[in-house]
Structures are given as structure tokens and as C-alpha cells.
Design a protein around this motif. Structure first.
Motif, PDB file in Angstrom:
ATOM      1  N   ALA A  40       0.850  -1.196   0.000  1.00 37.09           N
ATOM      2  CA  ALA A  40       0.000   0.000   0.000  1.00 37.09           C
ATOM      3  C   ALA A  40       0.883   1.244   0.000  1.00 37.09           C
ATOM      4  O   ALA A  40       1.949   1.253   0.608  1.00 37.09           O
ATOM      5  N   PRO A  41       0.461   2.279  -0.709  1.00 32.65           N
ATOM      6  CA  PRO A  41       1.247   3.518  -0.696  1.00 32.65           C
ATOM      7  C   PRO A  41       1.204   4.159   0.687  1.00 32.65           C
ATOM      8  O   PRO A  41       0.226   4.025   1.416  1.00 32.65           O
ATOM      9  N   ARG A  42       2.271   4.850   1.046  1.00 32.09           N
ATOM     10  CA  ARG A  42       2.279   5.567   2.334  1.00 32.09           C
ATOM     11  C   ARG A  42       1.343   6.767   2.266  1.00 32.09           C
ATOM     12  O   ARG A  42       0.685   7.103   3.233  1.00 32.09           O
ATOM     13  N   THR A  43       1.313   7.405   1.117  1.00 34.44           N
ATOM     14  CA  THR A  43       0.481   8.602   0.948  1.00 34.44           C
ATOM     15  C   THR A  43      -0.376   8.454  -0.297  1.00 34.44           C
ATOM     16  O   THR A  43       0.148   8.138  -1.367  1.00 34.44           O
ATOM     17  N   VAL A  44      -1.670   8.672  -0.137  1.00 32.76           N
ATOM     18  CA  VAL A  44      -2.573   8.706  -1.287  1.00 32.76           C
ATOM     19  C   VAL A  44      -3.006  10.152  -1.468  1.00 32.76           C
ATOM     20  O   VAL A  44      -3.503  10.784  -0.530  1.00 32.76           O
ATOM     21  N   VAL A  45      -2.775  10.666  -2.669  1.00 28.50           N
ATOM     22  CA  VAL A  45      -3.162  12.041  -2.995  1.00 28.50           C
ATOM     23  C   VAL A  45      -4.323  11.986  -3.980  1.00 28.50           C
ATOM     24  O   VAL A  45      -4.192  11.415  -5.067  1.00 28.50           O
ATOM     25  N   PHE A  46      -5.454  12.540  -3.573  1.00 25.85           N
ATOM     26  CA  PHE A  46      -6.605  12.687  -4.466  1.00 25.85           C
ATOM     27  C   PHE A  46      -6.596  14.118  -4.993  1.00 25.85           C
ATOM     28  O   PHE A  46      -6.725  15.066  -4.217  1.00 25.85           O
ATOM     29  N   ALA A  47      -6.406  14.257  -6.295  1.00 25.05           N
ATOM     30  CA  ALA A  47      -6.446  15.577  -6.934  1.00 25.05           C
ATOM     31  C   ALA A  47      -7.770  15.670  -7.680  1.00 25.05           C
ATOM     32  O   ALA A  47      -8.078  14.842  -8.527  1.00 25.05           O
TER      33      ALA A  47
ATOM     34  N   GLY B 257     -10.684  17.881  -9.880  1.00 23.81           N
ATOM     35  CA  GLY B 257     -10.916  19.044 -10.707  1.00 23.81           C
ATOM     36  C   GLY B 257     -11.158  18.694 -12.159  1.00 23.81           C
ATOM     37  O   GLY B 257     -11.106  17.538 -12.554  1.00 23.81           O
ATOM     38  N   ASN B 258     -11.404  19.747 -12.929  1.00 23.02           N
ATOM     39  CA  ASN B 258     -11.747  19.604 -14.338  1.00 23.02           C
ATOM     40  C   ASN B 258     -10.885  20.574 -15.142  1.00 23.02           C
ATOM     41  O   ASN B 258     -10.961  21.794 -14.948  1.00 23.02           O
ATOM     42  N   ARG B 259     -10.089  20.034 -16.040  1.00 25.34           N
ATOM     43  CA  ARG B 259      -9.180  20.863 -16.843  1.00 25.34           C
ATOM     44  C   ARG B 259      -9.923  21.830 -17.769  1.00 25.34           C
ATOM     45  O   ARG B 259      -9.348  22.800 -18.237  1.00 25.34           O
ATOM     46  N   SER B 260     -11.182  21.591 -18.009  1.00 27.54           N
ATOM     47  CA  SER B 260     -11.958  22.437 -18.919  1.00 27.54           C
ATOM     48  C   SER B 260     -12.665  23.576 -18.214  1.00 27.54           C
ATOM     49  O   SER B 260     -13.407  24.332 -18.848  1.00 27.54           O
ATOM     50  N   ARG B 261     -12.467  23.722 -16.924  1.00 29.43           N
ATOM     51  CA  ARG B 261     -13.195  24.730 -16.162  1.00 29.43           C
ATOM     52  C   ARG B 261     -12.254  25.702 -15.443  1.00 29.43           C
ATOM     53  O   ARG B 261     -12.271  25.821 -14.225  1.00 29.43           O
TER      54      ARG B 261
ATOM     55  N   GLY C  32      -6.281  21.056  -9.442  1.00 28.94           N
ATOM     56  CA  GLY C  32      -6.076  19.689  -8.934  1.00 28.94           C
ATOM     57  C   GLY C  32      -5.380  18.807  -9.970  1.00 28.94           C
ATOM     58  O   GLY C  32      -4.331  18.207  -9.690  1.00 28.94           O
ATOM     59  N   PRO C  33      -5.930  18.690 -11.198  1.00 28.47           N
ATOM     60  CA  PRO C  33      -5.256  17.883 -12.220  1.00 28.47           C
ATOM     61  C   PRO C  33      -3.848  18.373 -12.555  1.00 28.47           C
ATOM     62  O   PRO C  33      -2.949  17.568 -12.793  1.00 28.47           O
ATOM     63  N   LEU C  34      -3.634  19.688 -12.578  1.00 29.66           N
ATOM     64  CA  LEU C  34      -2.301  20.229 -12.856  1.00 29.66           C
ATOM     65  C   LEU C  34      -1.294  19.764 -11.798  1.00 29.66           C
ATOM     66  O   LEU C  34      -0.193  19.301 -12.130  1.00 29.66           O
ATOM     67  N   LEU C  35      -1.678  19.855 -10.537  1.00 31.80           N
ATOM     68  CA  LEU C  35      -0.774  19.429  -9.464  1.00 31.80           C
ATOM     69  C   LEU C  35      -0.610  17.906  -9.460  1.00 31.80           C
ATOM     70  O   LEU C  35       0.466  17.401  -9.139  1.00 31.80           O
ATOM     71  N   ALA C  36      -1.646  17.172  -9.840  1.00 30.59           N
ATOM     72  CA  ALA C  36      -1.528  15.705  -9.953  1.00 30.59           C
ATOM     73  C   ALA C  36      -0.486  15.339 -11.004  1.00 30.59           C
ATOM     74  O   ALA C  36       0.336  14.440 -10.792  1.00 30.59           O
TER      75      ALA C  36
ATOM     76  N   ALA D  82       7.590  10.494  -6.586  1.00 36.97           N
ATOM     77  CA  ALA D  82       7.981  10.301  -5.191  1.00 36.97           C
ATOM     78  C   ALA D  82       7.631   8.881  -4.748  1.00 36.97           C
ATOM     79  O   ALA D  82       6.506   8.430  -4.967  1.00 36.97           O
ATOM     80  N   PRO D  83       8.578   8.157  -4.161  1.00 38.36           N
ATOM     81  CA  PRO D  83       8.289   6.785  -3.722  1.00 38.36           C
ATOM     82  C   PRO D  83       7.217   6.760  -2.630  1.00 38.36           C
ATOM     83  O   PRO D  83       7.175   7.631  -1.769  1.00 38.36           O
ATOM     84  N   GLY D  84       6.361   5.761  -2.699  1.00 39.48           N
ATOM     85  CA  GLY D  84       5.323   5.591  -1.683  1.00 39.48           C
ATOM     86  C   GLY D  84       4.132   6.508  -1.850  1.00 39.48           C
ATOM     87  O   GLY D  84       3.279   6.573  -0.971  1.00 39.48           O
ATOM     88  N   VAL D  85       4.068   7.219  -2.963  1.00 33.69           N
ATOM     89  CA  VAL D  85       2.965   8.158  -3.189  1.00 33.69           C
ATOM     90  C   VAL D  85       2.114   7.657  -4.346  1.00 33.69           C
ATOM     91  O   VAL D  85       2.625   7.382  -5.433  1.00 33.69           O
ATOM     92  N   SER D  86       0.826   7.539  -4.113  1.00 36.97           N
ATOM     93  CA  SER D  86      -0.126   7.175  -5.151  1.00 36.97           C
ATOM     94  C   SER D  86      -0.985   8.392  -5.457  1.00 36.97           C
ATOM     95  O   SER D  86      -1.521   9.023  -4.543  1.00 36.97           O
ATOM     96  N   VAL D  87      -1.098   8.742  -6.724  1.00 37.86           N
ATOM     97  CA  VAL D  87      -1.870   9.919  -7.130  1.00 37.86           C
ATOM     98  C   VAL D  87      -3.127   9.455  -7.857  1.00 37.86           C
ATOM     99  O   VAL D  87      -3.045   8.671  -8.811  1.00 37.86           O
ATOM    100  N   VAL D  88      -4.271   9.938  -7.400  1.00 36.76           N
ATOM    101  CA  VAL D  88      -5.555   9.642  -8.018  1.00 36.76           C
ATOM    102  C   VAL D  88      -6.149  10.972  -8.458  1.00 36.76           C
ATOM    103  O   VAL D  88      -6.358  11.857  -7.632  1.00 36.76           O
ATOM    104  N   CYS D  89      -6.403  11.097  -9.749  1.00 34.45           N
ATOM    105  CA  CYS D  89      -6.952  12.352 -10.276  1.00 34.45           C
ATOM    106  C   CYS D  89      -8.318  12.057 -10.884  1.00 34.45           C
ATOM    107  O   CYS D  89      -8.456  11.151 -11.713  1.00 34.45           O
ATOM    108  N   ASP D  90      -9.311  12.836 -10.472  1.00 29.95           N
ATOM    109  CA  ASP D  90     -10.654  12.618 -10.989  1.00 29.95           C
ATOM    110  C   ASP D  90     -11.447  13.918 -10.918  1.00 29.95           C
ATOM    111  O   ASP D  90     -11.071  14.840 -10.203  1.00 29.95           O
ATOM    112  N   TYR D  91     -12.562  13.959 -11.655  1.00 29.97           N
ATOM    113  CA  TYR D  91     -13.422  15.137 -11.633  1.00 29.97           C
ATOM    114  C   TYR D  91     -14.060  15.355 -10.261  1.00 29.97           C
ATOM    115  O   TYR D  91     -14.212  16.476  -9.811  1.00 29.97           O
ATOM    116  N   GLN D  92     -14.466  14.243  -9.651  1.00 30.62           N
ATOM    117  CA  GLN D  92     -15.175  14.296  -8.381  1.00 30.62           C
ATOM    118  C   GLN D  92     -14.768  13.092  -7.544  1.00 30.62           C
ATOM    119  O   GLN D  92     -14.318  12.084  -8.079  1.00 30.62           O
TER     120      GLN D  92
END
Length: 159
Positions: free
Chosen positions: A5-12, A14-18, A24-28, A36-46
Motif C-alpha cells: 500500500a502507498p504511504r500517501t494517497v493524494v486525491f487531486a 478538478g476539471n481541466r476544462s473549467r 487539482g489535475p495540474l498538481l496531480a 515520489a516513492p510511496g505516493v499514489s496519485v488519483v486524479c478525478d473530476y469528483q
């Protein structure tokens, strides 16, 4: 054999069209390129209830999203589970997603924080405002510091 399991889960979120909702997506994207090791990035609209499954085994969770009305470019604050319902969609607030985690796993969710990044224009088809571009740089510097030296996030002050 499954991956650890990742140590850190980042949920980003947002919507690139708005316009500034793209923060959020830009930073994701920057986080994924950082690798970064141990980091999982999840990017979604909602955020959806299914996202609660992605927190299993994590040491901490960070939600990154654009926000209106911030005094600073970025604000980091701790988050606690809080049941909630979306009125007209399946989208959840971060605190409600933590409550879903607690409900399905019958245990507390990982410690969680919200990184709100200042935006001011969320119109369809627009790019980032000047304020959002500056806020993204400030938030990016904070994210790198947090993920390179995770230390004790629990001692972080609210920004």
C-alpha cells in the motif's frame, strides 16, 4: 503478490476544462512526474464512494482541490470523517469519503488533510487565472516539501 500500500494517497480533484478548477489535475500531473516513492496519485473530476477503497493501508491521505475565497494561495488543514450526501450527483466531499471508509472498513480512516488552492474563475473553456497560476506554484512548493520529508504531518499547522 500484490504491491504494498502507498504511504500517501493524494486525491487531486478538478476539471481541466473549467478554468481554475484545473488546479487539482495540474498538481496531480506534477506529482506523477515527480515520482515520489510511496505516493499514489488519483486524479478525478469528483470524489466517489469507490475512492474509499484506494485509501486502504495508506499512512495518510491528502485531498488537493481548487477553492474560492481563500486569503492565502494555499491552505492546508487536517480533516475528520463527516457523513454527507450529495444532493444531485454521486460526488462526495473529502470528509464524507473518509466517513465511507470508516463505514466499509469498520475502522478509522488514515489521517487526512485538505490542500485547498486558491482559484477565482471556474468558467467552462477558460484557462488558469493569474491568481491560480501563482497559487499552483505555492501549492507545488508545499507539496514537494510534504512528500520529500513526510515527517509528522500531524504536527503541521493550518495554513
Amino acid at each position: 503478490m500484490s504491491a504494498p500500500a502507498p504511504r500517501t494517497v493524494v486525491f487531486a480533484v478538478g476539471n481541466r476544462s473549467r478554468g481554475d478548477d484545473a488546479l487539482g489535475p495540474l498538481l496531480a500531473e506534477r506529482l506523477e512526474n515527480l515520482g515520489a516513492p510511496g505516493v499514489s496519485v488519483v486524479c478525478d473530476y469528483q470524489l466517489q464512494v469507490e475512492h474509499a477503497l484506494e485509501m486502504a493501508g495508506a499512512e495518510r491521505v491528502l485531498f488537493v482541490d481548487a477553492a474560492r475565497g481563500l486569503a492565502a494561495d494555499a491552505e492546508l488543514r487536517a480533516l475528520a470523517p463527516e457523513p454527507g450526501r450529495a444532493t444531485f450527483s454521486h460526488a462526495l466531499a473529502p470528509a464524507a469519503l473518509l466517513a465511507v471508509y470508516r463505514q466499509i472498513h469498520d475502522c478509522p480512516p488514515p489521517p487526512a488533510w485538505v490542500l485547498a488552492v486558491a482559484g477565482e474563475s471556474f468558467a467552462l473553456g477558460e484557462g488558469l487565472s493569474a491568481r491560480a497560476a501563482a497559487s499552483a506554484d505555492h501549492a507545488w512548493a508545499l507539496l514537494q516539501r510534504l512528500l520529500v520529508d513526510p515527517g509528522d504531518w500531524g504536527s503541521l499547522p493550518a495554513y
